[in-house]
Structure formats: C-alpha cells, structure tokens
Design an enzyme around this catalytic site. Sequence first.
Site, PDB file in Angstrom:
ATOM      1  N   THR A  32      -4.384   3.130  14.740  1.00  0.00           N
ATOM      2  CA  THR A  32      -4.783   2.025  15.612  1.00  0.00           C
ATOM      3  C   THR A  32      -6.300   1.965  15.745  1.00  0.00           C
ATOM      4  O   THR A  32      -6.875   0.897  15.864  1.00  0.00           O
ATOM      5  CB  THR A  32      -4.121   2.142  17.002  1.00  0.00           C
ATOM      6  OG1 THR A  32      -4.321   3.478  17.465  1.00  0.00           O
ATOM      7  CG2 THR A  32      -2.650   1.841  16.929  1.00  0.00           C
ATOM      8  N   GLN A 106       3.914   9.727   7.917  1.00  0.00           N
ATOM      9  CA  GLN A 106       4.824   8.583   7.865  1.00  0.00           C
ATOM     10  C   GLN A 106       4.068   7.343   7.379  1.00  0.00           C
ATOM     11  O   GLN A 106       4.663   6.290   7.198  1.00  0.00           O
ATOM     12  CB  GLN A 106       5.391   8.297   9.261  1.00  0.00           C
ATOM     13  CG  GLN A 106       6.233   9.419   9.840  1.00  0.00           C
ATOM     14  CD  GLN A 106       6.606   9.146  11.291  1.00  0.00           C
ATOM     15  OE1 GLN A 106       5.790   9.280  12.204  1.00  0.00           O
ATOM     16  NE2 GLN A 106       7.829   8.745  11.517  1.00  0.00           N
ATOM     17  N   HIS A 126       7.176   8.202   3.636  1.00  0.00           N
ATOM     18  CA  HIS A 126       7.619   6.817   3.496  1.00  0.00           C
ATOM     19  C   HIS A 126       6.984   6.136   2.284  1.00  0.00           C
ATOM     20  O   HIS A 126       6.868   4.920   2.225  1.00  0.00           O
ATOM     21  CB  HIS A 126       7.338   6.032   4.780  1.00  0.00           C
ATOM     22  CG  HIS A 126       8.182   6.504   5.935  1.00  0.00           C
ATOM     23  ND1 HIS A 126       7.912   6.191   7.245  1.00  0.00           N
ATOM     24  CD2 HIS A 126       9.288   7.284   5.975  1.00  0.00           C
ATOM     25  CE1 HIS A 126       8.821   6.763   8.029  1.00  0.00           C
ATOM     26  NE2 HIS A 126       9.669   7.434   7.282  1.00  0.00           N
ATOM     27  N   CYS A 137      12.132   1.427 -15.239  1.00  0.00           N
ATOM     28  CA  CYS A 137      11.619   2.548 -16.039  1.00  0.00           C
ATOM     29  C   CYS A 137      10.777   3.513 -15.190  1.00  0.00           C
ATOM     30  O   CYS A 137      10.279   4.509 -15.717  1.00  0.00           O
ATOM     31  CB  CYS A 137      10.815   2.039 -17.229  1.00  0.00           C
ATOM     32  SG  CYS A 137       9.208   1.343 -16.793  1.00  0.00           S
TER      33      CYS A 137
HETATM   34 ZN    ZN Z   1       9.454  -0.912 -16.314  1.00  0.00          ZN
END
Ligand code: ZN
Length: 259
Positions: A32, A106, A126, A137
């Site tokens: 923040t 996070q 995350h 791929c």
């Molecule tokens: Zn690809």
Amino acid sequence: MGNELEEQIEEVAKLIVNCKRLVVFTGAGINTESGMPDLRSPGGIWSKFNPDDLTHQKNIRDPEARRRNWQMLSIFRMVDSVEPNPAHYAITELDRMGKLDCVITQNVDGLHQKAGVPEEKVIELHGTARWVKCLSCHRRYPMEEIAKRLQAGEAKTVCSYCGGILKSATISFGEAMPAAETAEAERRSRSCDLMLVVGSSLAVYPAAYMPVYAVESGAKLAIINVGDTPMDRYATVCIAEKAGVAMSKIVERAKSKMA
Ligand code: ZN
C-alpha cells in the site's frame, strides 16, 4: 511514537538478533505504501472483474473470458511502474545482515527481487505477473514482450512457438497453487525459528497456513499488519502499524544490536 510501539519494535528487533533462521511472509499490505492498491479491497483490481472469468477452467474453454484475462493482464502491467518501498528495502537489509532464510510472498509483483533480495530466496505462492506462460508447451515469456505485442494491436496473443493459449503466470482463482513452491514454502516454514508476517491479514488459504506450520514446529511468530489476523493469539508480538514505518525501525534497531 507511543511507548507501546517503541517496546514492540524493541521486542521484534531482539527476536531477529537471536534467531538463526528467519522466514519473512508478505502479503498485499506491504504494497500500500508503494502506491499500489490492495488488489482485493473494494475498488481494487479484482472488484472490476468477475472472478469467475479468472478461473483456470474458464480460461481454457471460453475465448471471451480469455479476452478479459488479457485486459486484466494489461492492468497488471502497472506492476512495472511500481517501486519497492521502505518495507521491501528493510527486508533486503535483513538478508545483507545474514538473517534471511527466504521471503514467502502472496504478491505477484516481484518487488522483493527489485529491492535486491536474491531471486532464489523469494518464493512466490501466487505466481508472478512478471511472466506470461503458455498453457500448452509451458514456455514462459517476459510480461514486457507480451505487453509490446498487445500494444502493437495483436488481438489474439498466442504462444509464438506452439500457438497455445497464453496466460499470466499468476495463480488464478480456482487454479491450484504451484506445487513446488508450496512444498518448498512449507518446508522453510517448518524449519525456521522465527517467522515475521508483514502486511498480510492471513485470510487467503492455503498461503496462510505457512505461519501455522512455523508455530507448529516451534518457531516464534511476529506480525506486522494494520488489521487483525487469525494468528495474532499465537504471535509473540503483533504490531498494528504500516509495514514501511515499522520494518524500517525494527531493522535499524536490530542492526544497532548486532553492531
Ligand atoms: Zn506454447
């Protein structure tokens, strides 16, 4: 500054000086002060999107949801312009003092690395907004490269290698947390002797289990967060203060004790 805060800062500084393996756990609250809104707060990025669009399953099935995912990505690009704040730099200083085992975060913004914490010491639970990945791929592209293609007007940005669907390397709602990172974060949490939670209300699971693992394994816990957390009662110290303000003072104090 009140006496109580002064005492709390002293207490956390002592914990740091006396610990052998420190793990820092960070959440949105650390940002923040970098001028980045809390993504989950009202008016935050998430509130402008239907979280249902962001599920992994929908992203695979629905082209419209993917288009919205791209809009979301371009907003994530603002991450590029955000700079680390004093809290990030204080955590980097803990590394230079030889105290930091790792940072478990996070956040997806890469600000710990930008502030100088070595890449291998940052575990991003995350995912990361600095990379885009191909769902077929698994090739990864830097966000800047994809952003350039979007800016150049490419409507359907697909993997230039295999034509697969590209998606931000962040973890969407409904998508499992990355297995390797999660396992490593748990291992580090269980083997630290001090965990410092900075700017997380510990509301998002399974990320928020990390302090639970630390406490279960006998580590001390200190929490620096403006609001309450479910782990407050297990913490040796809770500081209800902005991350930048508190962390700068704590690290300064710890350094003076180690000098
Ligand atoms: Zn690809």
